[in-house]
Motif scaffolding. Sequence first.
Motif, PDB file in Angstrom:
ATOM      1  N   LEU A   1       0.837  -1.211   0.000  1.00  0.00           N
ATOM      2  CA  LEU A   1       0.000   0.000   0.000  1.00  0.00           C
ATOM      3  C   LEU A   1       0.864   1.250   0.000  1.00  0.00           C
ATOM      4  N   ASP A   2       1.874   1.261   0.868  1.00  0.00           N
ATOM      5  CA  ASP A   2       2.771   2.429   0.927  1.00  0.00           C
ATOM      6  C   ASP A   2       3.402   2.683  -0.440  1.00  0.00           C
ATOM      7  N   GLU A   3       3.906   1.605  -1.039  1.00  0.00           N
ATOM      8  CA  GLU A   3       4.578   1.743  -2.330  1.00  0.00           C
ATOM      9  C   GLU A   3       3.603   2.210  -3.416  1.00  0.00           C
ATOM     10  N   ALA A   4       2.390   1.630  -3.428  1.00  0.00           N
ATOM     11  CA  ALA A   4       1.423   1.975  -4.478  1.00  0.00           C
ATOM     12  C   ALA A   4       0.986   3.438  -4.383  1.00  0.00           C
ATOM     13  N   ILE A   5       0.747   3.901  -3.171  1.00  0.00           N
ATOM     14  CA  ILE A   5       0.306   5.292  -3.004  1.00  0.00           C
ATOM     15  C   ILE A   5       1.422   6.256  -3.425  1.00  0.00           C
ATOM     16  N   GLU A   6       2.650   5.905  -3.068  1.00  0.00           N
ATOM     17  CA  GLU A   6       3.775   6.767  -3.447  1.00  0.00           C
ATOM     18  C   GLU A   6       3.986   6.766  -4.962  1.00  0.00           C
ATOM     19  N   GLU A   7       3.925   5.574  -5.559  1.00  0.00           N
ATOM     20  CA  GLU A   7       4.154   5.473  -7.008  1.00  0.00           C
ATOM     21  C   GLU A   7       3.007   6.112  -7.791  1.00  0.00           C
ATOM     22  N   ALA A   8       1.780   5.894  -7.325  1.00  0.00           N
ATOM     23  CA  ALA A   8       0.630   6.506  -8.005  1.00  0.00           C
ATOM     24  C   ALA A   8       0.740   8.031  -7.979  1.00  0.00           C
ATOM     25  N   GLY A   9       1.233   8.554  -6.864  1.00  0.00           N
ATOM     26  CA  GLY A   9       1.397  10.007  -6.759  1.00  0.00           C
ATOM     27  C   GLY A   9       2.302  10.565  -7.846  1.00  0.00           C
ATOM     28  N   ARG A  10       3.285   9.738  -8.286  1.00  0.00           N
ATOM     29  CA  ARG A  10       4.184  10.187  -9.356  1.00  0.00           C
ATOM     30  C   ARG A  10       3.603   9.964 -10.750  1.00  0.00           C
ATOM     31  N   LEU A  11       2.707   8.970 -10.883  1.00  0.00           N
ATOM     32  CA  LEU A  11       2.220   8.581 -12.211  1.00  0.00           C
ATOM     33  C   LEU A  11       0.914   9.273 -12.631  1.00  0.00           C
ATOM     34  N   VAL A  12       0.130   9.686 -11.640  1.00  0.00           N
ATOM     35  CA  VAL A  12      -1.178  10.274 -11.952  1.00  0.00           C
ATOM     36  C   VAL A  12      -1.016  11.646 -12.600  1.00  0.00           C
ATOM     37  N   GLU A  13      -1.728  11.824 -13.717  1.00  0.00           N
ATOM     38  CA  GLU A  13      -1.750  13.119 -14.416  1.00  0.00           C
ATOM     39  C   GLU A  13      -3.221  13.515 -14.594  1.00  0.00           C
ATOM     40  N   THR A  14      -3.750  14.251 -13.623  1.00  0.00           N
ATOM     41  CA  THR A  14      -5.182  14.554 -13.633  1.00  0.00           C
ATOM     42  C   THR A  14      -5.546  15.607 -14.686  1.00  0.00           C
ATOM     43  N   ALA A  15      -6.724  15.422 -15.252  1.00  0.00           N
ATOM     44  CA  ALA A  15      -7.269  16.401 -16.201  1.00  0.00           C
ATOM     45  C   ALA A  15      -8.777  16.192 -16.277  1.00  0.00           C
ATOM     46  N   GLY A  16      -9.509  17.275 -16.483  1.00  0.00           N
ATOM     47  CA  GLY A  16     -10.959  17.173 -16.630  1.00  0.00           C
ATOM     48  C   GLY A  16     -11.463  18.214 -17.609  1.00  0.00           C
ATOM     49  N   ILE A  17     -12.535  17.878 -18.304  1.00  0.00           N
ATOM     50  CA  ILE A  17     -13.175  18.817 -19.244  1.00  0.00           C
ATOM     51  C   ILE A  17     -14.678  18.759 -19.008  1.00  0.00           C
ATOM     52  N   TRP A  18     -15.338  19.915 -18.992  1.00  0.00           N
ATOM     53  CA  TRP A  18     -16.787  19.921 -18.763  1.00  0.00           C
ATOM     54  C   TRP A  18     -17.429  21.092 -19.489  1.00  0.00           C
ATOM     55  N   THR A  19     -18.729  20.973 -19.662  1.00  0.00           N
ATOM     56  CA  THR A  19     -19.507  22.066 -20.241  1.00  0.00           C
ATOM     57  C   THR A  19     -20.962  21.913 -19.772  1.00  0.00           C
ATOM     58  N   ILE A  20     -21.787  22.880 -20.099  1.00  0.00           N
ATOM     59  CA  ILE A  20     -23.216  22.812 -19.781  1.00  0.00           C
ATOM     60  C   ILE A  20     -24.010  22.926 -21.069  1.00  0.00           C
ATOM     61  N   LEU A  21     -24.997  22.045 -21.235  1.00  0.00           N
ATOM     62  CA  LEU A  21     -25.807  22.027 -22.454  1.00  0.00           C
ATOM     63  C   LEU A  21     -27.202  21.506 -22.128  1.00  0.00           C
ATOM     64  N   PRO A  22     -28.146  21.633 -23.047  1.00  0.00           N
ATOM     65  CA  PRO A  22     -29.489  21.092 -22.797  1.00  0.00           C
ATOM     66  C   PRO A  22     -29.469  19.575 -22.639  1.00  0.00           C
ATOM     67  N   GLY A  23     -30.324  19.047 -21.772  1.00  0.00           N
ATOM     68  CA  GLY A  23     -30.352  17.612 -21.549  1.00  0.00           C
ATOM     69  C   GLY A  23     -30.641  16.816 -22.817  1.00  0.00           C
ATOM     70  N   SER A  24     -31.383  17.424 -23.752  1.00  0.00           N
ATOM     71  CA  SER A  24     -31.728  16.714 -24.993  1.00  0.00           C
ATOM     72  C   SER A  24     -30.487  16.326 -25.789  1.00  0.00           C
ATOM     73  N   ALA A  25     -29.362  17.027 -25.583  1.00  0.00           N
ATOM     74  CA  ALA A  25     -28.136  16.736 -26.339  1.00  0.00           C
ATOM     75  C   ALA A  25     -27.565  15.368 -25.997  1.00  0.00           C
ATOM     76  N   LEU A  26     -27.960  14.815 -24.843  1.00  0.00           N
ATOM     77  CA  LEU A  26     -27.404  13.535 -24.417  1.00  0.00           C
ATOM     78  C   LEU A  26     -28.185  12.340 -24.947  1.00  0.00           C
ATOM     79  N   GLU A  27     -29.278  12.611 -25.687  1.00  0.00           N
ATOM     80  CA  GLU A  27     -30.030  11.558 -26.380  1.00  0.00           C
ATOM     81  C   GLU A  27     -30.507  10.461 -25.428  1.00  0.00           C
ATOM     82  N   HIS A  28     -30.823  10.856 -24.188  1.00  0.00           N
ATOM     83  CA  HIS A  28     -31.344   9.912 -23.195  1.00  0.00           C
ATOM     84  C   HIS A  28     -32.683  10.484 -22.732  1.00  0.00           C
TER      85      HIS A  28
END
Length: 218
Positions: free
Chosen positions: A40-67
């Motif tokens: 666990l110690d090793e995984a948390i430390e290694e993940a901290g070096r490997l993770v490259e976070t990114a996110g993209i979002w927008t707002i649109l009418p619900g009809s655009a999601l075709e659900h």
Amino acid sequence: MEPVIERSFTVDMPREELLRLLGRRPETAGAPGRRLEAALDEAIEEAGRLVETAGIWTILPGSALEHPPFAGLERMAVCVCSIGPRLEDRVAELTAGDELLRAVVLDAAGSTAAEAAAGHMDRTIAAVAAETGLGTSCRASPGYGDWPVEGQAALFRVLPAGRIGVRLSSGGMMIPRKSVSFAMHVARDPARLRSENSCENCDRDDCPGRSENGGKAR
């Protein structure tokens, strides 16, 4: 609305969450042994070096999601976020080298980080909505509740997730796998979505991944 991109934000990887994803329930499994503690110690430390976070979002009418359940909703926030491909590549390397414990624990760290990234983006969207007096619903994701996994394609048609390096395979799987897509209703009185990404929408009471609080994903 022009899509908003956020990169390099910090995510937490609590040990308790990794243990939960590894199927260890404290009441039955007891304290982790030294070998697992070290992994666990090793995984948390290694993940901290490997993770490259990114996110993209927008707002649109619900009809655009075709659900159909979203069709009458005036504003839906849609988001894709990811921790990038480097952790998955390392898990594949460890697996190929027959270092299975390290691979499994690092993979759990990646899943924890990806969910934390979704939580970060959720809070970001909620804060922006609050600035205009609006609230947000819980997250809904393709493949949960009444939103079929095929809805992933519609979500990717309206949100250019490729700008943060996420794409769909021909089978509808997100690449990198440690990515999360979701939608939220944005309104003064947000709807309760049946496709909410929640364990409450699943009848597998014995699932090792089930959240202790009954399943709220946020």
